[in-house]
Motif scaffolding. Structure first.
Motif, mmCIF file in Angstrom:
data_model
loop_
_atom_site.group_PDB
_atom_site.id
_atom_site.type_symbol
_atom_site.label_atom_id
_atom_site.label_comp_id
_atom_site.label_asym_id
_atom_site.label_seq_id
_atom_site.Cartn_x
_atom_site.Cartn_y
_atom_site.Cartn_z
ATOM 1 N N ARG A 168 0.806 -1.221 0.000
ATOM 2 C CA ARG A 168 0.000 0.000 0.000
ATOM 3 C C ARG A 168 0.842 1.275 0.000
ATOM 4 O O ARG A 168 0.364 2.333 -0.414
ATOM 5 C CB ARG A 168 -0.927 0.009 1.219
ATOM 6 N N VAL A 169 2.070 1.196 0.459
ATOM 7 C CA VAL A 169 2.939 2.378 0.481
ATOM 8 C C VAL A 169 3.117 2.945 -0.920
ATOM 9 O O VAL A 169 3.199 4.169 -1.117
ATOM 10 C CB VAL A 169 4.304 2.015 1.097
ATOM 11 N N PHE A 170 3.155 2.079 -1.930
ATOM 12 C CA PHE A 170 3.356 2.516 -3.311
ATOM 13 C C PHE A 170 2.035 2.830 -4.008
ATOM 14 O O PHE A 170 2.025 3.507 -5.036
ATOM 15 C CB PHE A 170 4.117 1.442 -4.093
ATOM 16 N N VAL A 171 0.939 2.329 -3.466
ATOM 17 C CA VAL A 171 -0.371 2.562 -4.071
ATOM 18 C C VAL A 171 -0.941 3.902 -3.638
ATOM 19 O O VAL A 171 -1.453 4.677 -4.461
ATOM 20 C CB VAL A 171 -1.343 1.413 -3.695
ATOM 21 N N ASP A 172 -0.852 4.194 -2.349
ATOM 22 C CA ASP A 172 -1.440 5.411 -1.807
ATOM 23 C C ASP A 172 -0.746 6.653 -2.368
ATOM 24 O O ASP A 172 0.439 6.878 -2.135
ATOM 25 C CB ASP A 172 -1.344 5.387 -0.279
ATOM 26 N N GLY A 173 -1.484 7.451 -3.127
ATOM 27 C CA GLY A 173 -0.917 8.670 -3.693
ATOM 28 C C GLY A 173 -0.279 8.497 -5.046
ATOM 29 O O GLY A 173 0.352 9.431 -5.564
ATOM 30 N N CYS A 174 -0.438 7.329 -5.682
ATOM 31 C CA CYS A 174 0.226 7.085 -6.969
ATOM 32 C C CYS A 174 -0.274 8.022 -8.065
ATOM 33 O O CYS A 174 0.428 8.272 -9.051
ATOM 34 C CB CYS A 174 0.057 5.629 -7.395
ATOM 35 N N ALA A 175 -1.483 8.557 -7.895
ATOM 36 C CA ALA A 175 -2.017 9.464 -8.913
ATOM 37 C C ALA A 175 -1.240 10.771 -8.980
ATOM 38 O O ALA A 175 -1.234 11.442 -10.018
ATOM 39 C CB ALA A 175 -3.491 9.752 -8.625
ATOM 40 N N HIS A 176 -0.573 11.146 -7.901
ATOM 41 C CA HIS A 176 0.112 12.436 -7.836
ATOM 42 C C HIS A 176 1.610 12.300 -7.549
ATOM 43 O O HIS A 176 2.272 13.300 -7.282
ATOM 44 C CB HIS A 176 -0.548 13.312 -6.763
ATOM 45 N N ASP A 177 2.130 11.069 -7.568
ATOM 46 C CA ASP A 177 3.541 10.839 -7.274
ATOM 47 C C ASP A 177 4.132 10.020 -8.418
ATOM 48 O O ASP A 177 3.790 8.855 -8.601
ATOM 49 C CB ASP A 177 3.687 10.097 -5.945
ATOM 50 N N ALA A 178 5.016 10.630 -9.186
ATOM 51 C CA ALA A 178 5.571 9.972 -10.370
ATOM 52 C C ALA A 178 6.359 8.715 -10.019
ATOM 53 O O ALA A 178 6.320 7.718 -10.756
ATOM 54 C CB ALA A 178 6.450 10.958 -11.140
ATOM 55 N N ASP A 179 7.099 8.735 -8.906
ATOM 56 C CA ASP A 179 7.890 7.567 -8.506
ATOM 57 C C ASP A 179 6.981 6.393 -8.140
ATOM 58 O O ASP A 179 7.244 5.249 -8.527
ATOM 59 C CB ASP A 179 8.797 7.922 -7.331
#
Length: 396
Positions: free
Chosen positions: A317-328
């Motif tokens: 979930r660390v990589f999923v949460d906020g993926c819409a606004h975080d390019a990495d």
């Protein structure tokens, strides 16, 4: 504890990279009745843990050269069985996200404190630590098992192509007669404890019985049959000589049963790949498939996945949460989808909480999503109502 120490003393590690803040919190901890030990660096904490295991670690989120998530990873590796109390000036949402990461690492996470806080609030948190510390290791779980306080709650997994329920993950809860619903960190034994054997037996029996119960309900049978339940099993139990036989005894005799998914964490999957492969192949004979959970958190070699015949890859979930606004994060999501599909695995995103993230995950090609955006974990009865389209009251 060193020879000659007073066993009634309770010790606390205060971990903060600001000396003045560290000293202030240390004094407050002392007033609350604990012996405070102050640290500003991760390596100092790791060294101190080889000499003493404190009852609680008060942990700031930012530590200059490290952060709270790095510290918690180290604590999980060291099998720290005390409590972790996050203390930070970051927002409540961030504190809760980090607390949940600690829980998923098997740590006993106390409700966090936001800076500035009152001494009375700190006393309450530490009083809970003291009360919990009076119970012997394994005691809370053994009592819950013997008194039928354990329950399985279910969080749906959603097919992102059709938005239909593809299955659910079974999550352990304890319904304590005095303290209400307890999350796993409050009652589970430390990692590696032999009590995970009866716990796993309970999870297998209850989850498969619940699958049959859902399939027998006319209002939801059409939506449920064909769905798969997922359970979490420690690799040490999964690779035990009697695990497969134990699951085989409880498999439903139903024409629409599509099998069970057994989730193990990424670090467990790569620790002994040969044994993991052997067990995975054996389980496939009975329609049981292995999933790699929390992928991305273990930093394993991605190339080793082709050695492991797993059916599902769940991105942490660390990589999923906020993926819409975080390019990495978005790049990590794209890589995981490509990797999963290359090895004919289902790509699952866990921790989906916003519609923006869902849109990106769908565009990237994730097959399944799981998270609070769809539903929180809920008791079996509420999950049945959820499948029937009736609002469910359960939360997790």
């Amino acid at each position: 504890m060193p020879e000659g120490s007073d066993r009634t003393e309770r010790h606390a590690f205060v971990v903060d990279d600001e000396p003045q803040v560290r000293a202030f919190v240390g004094r407050m901890v002392g007033i609350a009745g604990f012996v405070a030990h102050e640290f500003g660096r991760l390596r100092d904490v790791e060294a101190a843990l080889t000499l003493r295991r404190p009852d609680v670690i008060l942990l700031d989120l930012s530590l200059g050269g490290a952060d709270a998530i790095e510290v918690m990873r180290s604590l999980a590796v060291a099998r720290f069985a005390g409590h972790v109390l996050l203390v930070s000036g970051h927002g409540a949402g961030t504190l809760e996200d980090v607390r949940r990461i600690g829980e998923r690492r098997g740590l006993r996470m106390a409700p966090p404190l936001s800076k500035p806080f009152r001494l009375a609030d700190l006393r309450l948190r530490l009083a809970d630590v003291v009360a919990s510390g009076r119970e012997t290791t394994g005691g809370p779980f053994e009592a819950a098992l013997q008194n039928n306080h354990l329950e399985l709650w279910y969080q749906p997994k959603i097919d992102l192509a059709t938005m239909a329920v593809a299955g659910a993950e079974a999550l352990i809860r304890c319904r304590h007669p005095e303290h209400g619903i307890l999350p796993p960190a409050r009652f589970l034994p430390p990692a590696g404890d032999p009590l995970y054997r009866p716990l796993t037996d309970f999870v297998v029996r209850r989850s498969l019985a619940d699958w049959s119960s859902f399939a027998a309900l006319p209002a939801i049978a059409r939506r449920w049959t064909g769905a798969r339940l997922a359970i979490n099993v420690p690799a040490s139990i999964l690779q035990g000589a009697d695990f497969v036989a134990g699951v085989r005894r409880h498999l439903p005799d139903h024409p629409d049963f599509r099998g069970l998914i057994v989730e193990i964490t990424e670090d467990e999957a790569i620790r002994d790949p040969e044994t993991a492969r052997e067990v995975a192949v054996q389980l496939q004979l009975y329609g049981i498939h292995v999933s790699i959970d929390d992928f991305g958190a273990g930093h394993s070699s991605l190339g080793r996945l082709d050695e492991l015949p797993f059916a599902e890859l769940k991105l942490d979930r660390v990589f999923v949460d906020g993926c819409a606004h975080d390019a990495d994060k978005r790049a990590m999501c794209r890589s995981v989808v490509e990797l999963a599909h290359r090895f004919a695995m289902t790509a699952v995103a866990e921790g989906v909480e916003t519609r923006d993230d869902l849109r990106v995950l769908t565009e990237l090609g994730f097959d399944v999503g799981q998270g609070y955006l769809f539903a929180r974990p809920m008791p079996a009865a509420d999950f049945a109502r959820y499948l029937a389209g009736t609002p469910a009251a359960g939360t997790g």
